[in-house]
Motif scaffolding. Structure first.
Motif, PDB file in Angstrom:
ATOM      1  N   THR A 258       0.855  -1.187   0.000  1.00  0.00           N
ATOM      2  CA  THR A 258       0.000   0.000   0.000  1.00  0.00           C
ATOM      3  C   THR A 258       0.890   1.236   0.000  1.00  0.00           C
ATOM      4  O   THR A 258       1.962   1.231   0.594  1.00  0.00           O
ATOM      5  N   GLY A 259       0.454   2.282  -0.702  1.00  0.00           N
ATOM      6  CA  GLY A 259       1.243   3.511  -0.771  1.00  0.00           C
ATOM      7  C   GLY A 259       2.296   3.467  -1.867  1.00  0.00           C
ATOM      8  O   GLY A 259       2.411   2.488  -2.604  1.00  0.00           O
TER       9      GLY A 259
ATOM     10  N   GLY B   4       4.305   2.014   1.945  1.00  0.00           N
ATOM     11  CA  GLY B   4       5.103   3.080   1.334  1.00  0.00           C
ATOM     12  C   GLY B   4       4.596   4.441   1.770  1.00  0.00           C
ATOM     13  O   GLY B   4       3.875   4.554   2.764  1.00  0.00           O
ATOM     14  N   ASP B   5       4.935   5.479   0.988  1.00  0.00           N
ATOM     15  CA  ASP B   5       4.454   6.829   1.301  1.00  0.00           C
ATOM     16  C   ASP B   5       2.957   6.921   1.028  1.00  0.00           C
ATOM     17  O   ASP B   5       2.451   6.257   0.137  1.00  0.00           O
ATOM     18  N   ASN B   6       2.284   7.774   1.754  1.00  0.00           N
ATOM     19  CA  ASN B   6       0.844   7.990   1.605  1.00  0.00           C
ATOM     20  C   ASN B   6       0.056   6.684   1.533  1.00  0.00           C
ATOM     21  O   ASN B   6      -0.640   6.428   0.550  1.00  0.00           O
ATOM     22  N   PRO B   7       0.163   5.845   2.546  1.00  0.00           N
ATOM     23  CA  PRO B   7      -0.576   4.578   2.500  1.00  0.00           C
ATOM     24  C   PRO B   7      -2.079   4.837   2.520  1.00  0.00           C
ATOM     25  O   PRO B   7      -2.534   5.840   3.063  1.00  0.00           O
ATOM     26  N   GLY B   8      -2.833   3.928   1.943  1.00  0.00           N
ATOM     27  CA  GLY B   8      -4.282   4.098   1.893  1.00  0.00           C
ATOM     28  C   GLY B   8      -4.952   3.513   3.121  1.00  0.00           C
ATOM     29  O   GLY B   8      -4.316   3.284   4.159  1.00  0.00           O
ATOM     30  N   SER B   9      -6.240   3.244   2.987  1.00  0.00           N
ATOM     31  CA  SER B   9      -7.038   2.748   4.108  1.00  0.00           C
ATOM     32  C   SER B   9      -6.597   1.346   4.538  1.00  0.00           C
ATOM     33  O   SER B   9      -6.971   0.871   5.607  1.00  0.00           O
ATOM     34  N   LYS B  10      -5.785   0.695   3.679  1.00  0.00           N
ATOM     35  CA  LYS B  10      -5.366  -0.668   3.998  1.00  0.00           C
ATOM     36  C   LYS B  10      -4.575  -0.726   5.299  1.00  0.00           C
ATOM     37  O   LYS B  10      -4.696  -1.673   6.064  1.00  0.00           O
ATOM     38  N   LEU B  11      -3.763   0.315   5.535  1.00  0.00           N
ATOM     39  CA  LEU B  11      -2.953   0.345   6.746  1.00  0.00           C
ATOM     40  C   LEU B  11      -3.850   0.402   7.980  1.00  0.00           C
ATOM     41  O   LEU B  11      -3.659  -0.345   8.947  1.00  0.00           O
TER      42      LEU B  11
ATOM     43  N   THR C  39       8.055  -1.671   6.388  1.00  0.00           N
ATOM     44  CA  THR C  39       8.334  -0.630   5.399  1.00  0.00           C
ATOM     45  C   THR C  39       9.040  -1.259   4.203  1.00  0.00           C
ATOM     46  O   THR C  39       9.458  -2.419   4.236  1.00  0.00           O
ATOM     47  N   TYR C  40       9.190  -0.457   3.176  1.00  0.00           N
ATOM     48  CA  TYR C  40       9.893  -0.882   1.968  1.00  0.00           C
ATOM     49  C   TYR C  40      11.336  -1.282   2.306  1.00  0.00           C
ATOM     50  O   TYR C  40      11.841  -2.302   1.836  1.00  0.00           O
ATOM     51  N   ASP C  41      11.989  -0.482   3.169  1.00  0.00           N
ATOM     52  CA  ASP C  41      13.374  -0.793   3.546  1.00  0.00           C
ATOM     53  C   ASP C  41      13.454  -2.120   4.299  1.00  0.00           C
ATOM     54  O   ASP C  41      14.358  -2.921   4.072  1.00  0.00           O
ATOM     55  N   GLU C  42      12.481  -2.331   5.177  1.00  0.00           N
ATOM     56  CA  GLU C  42      12.475  -3.591   5.928  1.00  0.00           C
ATOM     57  C   GLU C  42      12.277  -4.781   4.998  1.00  0.00           C
ATOM     58  O   GLU C  42      12.873  -5.837   5.185  1.00  0.00           O
TER      59      GLU C  42
END
Ligand SMILES: [Zn+2]
Length: 649
Positions: free
Chosen positions: A581-582, A616-623, A640-643
């Motif tokens: 998401t994001g 990611g950045d600006n995640p949606g309602s999924k988070l 996160t993406y890095d993780e």
């Protein structure tokens, strides 16, 4: 065509090309040129060793004019692959689905201007260089001529450095004034743009529409066009984006409908992958990008009378209206039928029996009805049947669908179409079962449905007039060989509405056995990555249809053994479900590919069963949803993406 004729045609077409591109004085029509070009291509496909490197098919465009200063394009202006009908469009769409491994691709649709392509370079907002497309790699500098275009700003709103591409053309209203000089607006535009004297160019009142920009940080083609418009550039009108093939096709139709309204010539519609990351992921061939195509309007439209409308029943039971026409010659072929699609289409066209209508042939397929030409006075509306034209059973209309259907599984025409599909090359690939043989098997009552194929004997076949000992043997062997098959081919072969090859392969990968497939439940289906509600709906209908289930069980009992070859990937994410998401720092397609390479499976929505949510950045309602589920009893790992990268490193 033999080799000698081929060589002669190469020479001839090169001469036409020279006249067309270099001297702007074509001696044949675009359609004729294209026909010759296709003939060359057909010969070259069959005889790859005989290809003449001078053949026009081997070049991107044509050579620049020697007396204009040349310009090398850093990023070549490639031509687009042409498509002429819905079938070719679907082939294009399905190839994208496969390459991007997505069930739905967002495509942008825009009018294809029939002008001259140019590349414009702005530095710090200033127009510095304008060059024609030329052969795609080398063009001609026409900056001074381009500057005569009133609608084009020489200074952008922001001091940015950018390359934009557009089509130079002459509007119909302007062309009228100089039509004595040129055969059509396109040639007028080309001749005027490639003038050595800008004063003459200025008199011709050229116009331009920008259709692309090369600039970082923008995610979609449609966003790019908006960005270019904000810079003050005149952009291509009526650009839209859709994902469902039917919607895309409809958008193309809308553009075609506007053809007569525009004040400039268009010769088709351009469709492109809208996500620029998808474009990058798909790449290009030497000649054309893989992520775009040009749908070319058929050139010939003719008027004829609608004598009647007949109704046919297809493989899935859908009833299709077919226009019966007063026979008419279209592009050299006598035609008496045209497709009418469905009830909505007939209403949109507003046609009745006895009316004069305009038909058009696109490529090789049967022509379609484009619009009403002249209304007659008698009221004779097209009435849809309430009973199947083949078996007379009552028709039903599914919720959310326009089409009427015959649901009688014994319906003769349907059975023929179903068997044809089942044995086809991309399905069970049973060689030697053409339509006339299937027809005969049904007539002789040797076959009433798909499972009956497996009970056919050699003796039964030999009694039919088409078979000898050897051919009967061959067919029986082919039928039995099909018993060992891939699950995805089998699922596709069952011919469930909306399940094409790509969807079948996703379903096979998800369920892995035929039993699990038959037990699929609606909510699970909706949750499969790449499966939409339409497919889930259609599956629900079939899986609750006892005739369908019985047929599959019968096939299994007759020895059909569909198997799934597990592509076991043992990776960090093996057996885990993932969802993104994001916005990520990298294109989503690449991240998804990496997840799969590591054994992960992508899903389309957050549920208790989800293992990883990559944010990611600006995640949606999924988070939010995942967090809420975790407050209850879910154990979704939110990373996160890095993780994710660390995990897969
Ligand atoms: Zn029927």
């Amino acid at each position: 065509m033999n080799h000698k004729e081929y060589e002669a045609l190469v020479k001839q077409v090169n001469q036409y090309a020279l006249e067309y591109y270099q001297f702007d004085t074509p001696t044949i029509t675009d359609k004729q040129y294209n026909d010759y070009y296709q003939q060359l291509k057909a010969f070259e496909t069959k005889n790859p060793l005989l290809i003449n490197p001078e053949s026009p098919t081997q070049k991107v465009g044509n050579e620049p004019r020697k007396d204009l200063t040349q310009f090398n394009h850093k990023i070549p202006l490639k031509s687009l692959a042409n498509i002429y009908n819905y079938e070719e469009f679907m082939t294009f769409y399905e190839r994208m689905q496969k390459q991007l491994d997505l069930s739905e691709i967002e495509l942008s649709i825009e009018p294809k201007m029939d002008g001259l392509a140019v590349a414009l370079h702005y530095e710090k907002g200033q127009l510095k260089v304008a060059a024609t497309r030329g052969n795609g790699v080398t063009g001609e500098i026409v900056t001074e001529n381009i500057k005569t275009i009133q609608s084009l700003p020489q200074q952008l709103k922001e001091p940015i450095t950018i390359e934009v591409r557009g089509e130079v053309m002459i509007r119909h209203s302007t062309f009228q004034k100089i039509s004595h000089l040129f055969v059509n607006p396109r040639n007028a535009a080309a001749g005027s743009l490639r003038q050595l004297n800008p004063e003459i160019t200025a008199q011709r009142e050229l116009d331009i529409m920008i259709y692309a920009g090369i600039y970082p940080g923008i995610k979609t083609h449609t966003a790019m066009i908006r960005f270019l418009a904000k810079q003050g550039l005149p952009v291509c009108p009526d650009i839209t984006a859709c994902t469902v093939p039917q919607d895309i096709w409809r958008a193309i139709d809308v553009i075609e409908g506007k053809r007569a309204i525009y004040d400039f010539d268009i010769d088709g519609a351009v469709i492109k992958a809208n996500q620029l990351a998808a474009q990058a992921a798909m790449g290009e061939t030497a000649k054309a990008p893989r992520w775009a195509a040009a749908y070319k309007f058929a050139e010939e439209e003719v008027v004829t009378r609608l004598d009647d409308v007949e109704f046919q029943v297809g493989r899935t039971g859908v009833i299709t209206p077919v226009a019966q026409l007063k026979a008419v010659n279209v592009s050299g072929a006598m035609l008496s039928k045209a497709s009418l699609h469905n009830k909505d289409e007939i209403e949109r066209l507003g046609i009745e029996i006895g009316d004069d209508i305009v038909i058009k042939r696109a490529g090789e397929v049967i022509p379609k009805v484009v619009r009403l030409a002249k209304k007659n006075n008698k009221q004779n509306p097209i009435l849809f049947p309430t009973q199947c034209p083949c078996c007379e059973s009552s028709l039903i209309q599914l919720e959310s669908e326009v089409a009427l259907r015959c649901t009688n599984t014994q319906c003769h025409d349907q059975v023929i179409e179903k068997i044809k599909h089942y044995v086809s090359r991309n399905a069970m690939n049973i060689d030697g079962l053409g339509e006339s043989i299937i027809e005969q098997l049904l007539m002789e009552k040797l076959v009433n449905n798909i499972p009956d194929l497996y009970t056919l004997t050699k003796d039964q076949l030999i009694r039919l007039d088409r078979f000898a000992e050897k051919s009967a043997d061959k067919l029986i062997t082919a039928i039995h060989a099909s018993k060992t098959c891939d699950l995805e081919k089998f699922i596709f072969a069952l011919g469930i509405h909306h399940i094409g090859q790509v969807t079948a392969s996703i379903l096979a990968e998800t369920y892995q056995t035929i039993d699990a497939f038959l037990a699929a439940d609606y909510d699970d289906l909706c949750n499969i990555y790449g499966i939409g509600k339409t497919v889930a709906e259609s599956m629900k209908v079939e899986l609750s249809n006892p005739t369908f289930i019985n047929q599959v069980i019968q096939l299994i009992n007759l020895g059909v053994r569909p198997s799934y070859k597990t592509k076991t990937i043992t990776g960090e994410l093996s057996g885990k479900t993932c969802l993104i998401t994001g916005t990520l720092a990298e294109s989503r397609y690449k991240v998804e590919a990496r997840i799969k390479e590591n054994g992960g499976r992508l899903v389309s929505s957050v549920s208790k069963q989800l293992n990883y949510l990559i944010v990611g950045d600006n995640p949606g309602s999924k988070l939010e949803k995942a967090k809420n589920l975790n407050k209850k009893d879910a154990e979704i790992q939110i990373i996160t993406y890095d993780e994710l990268n660390n995990k897969l490193a």
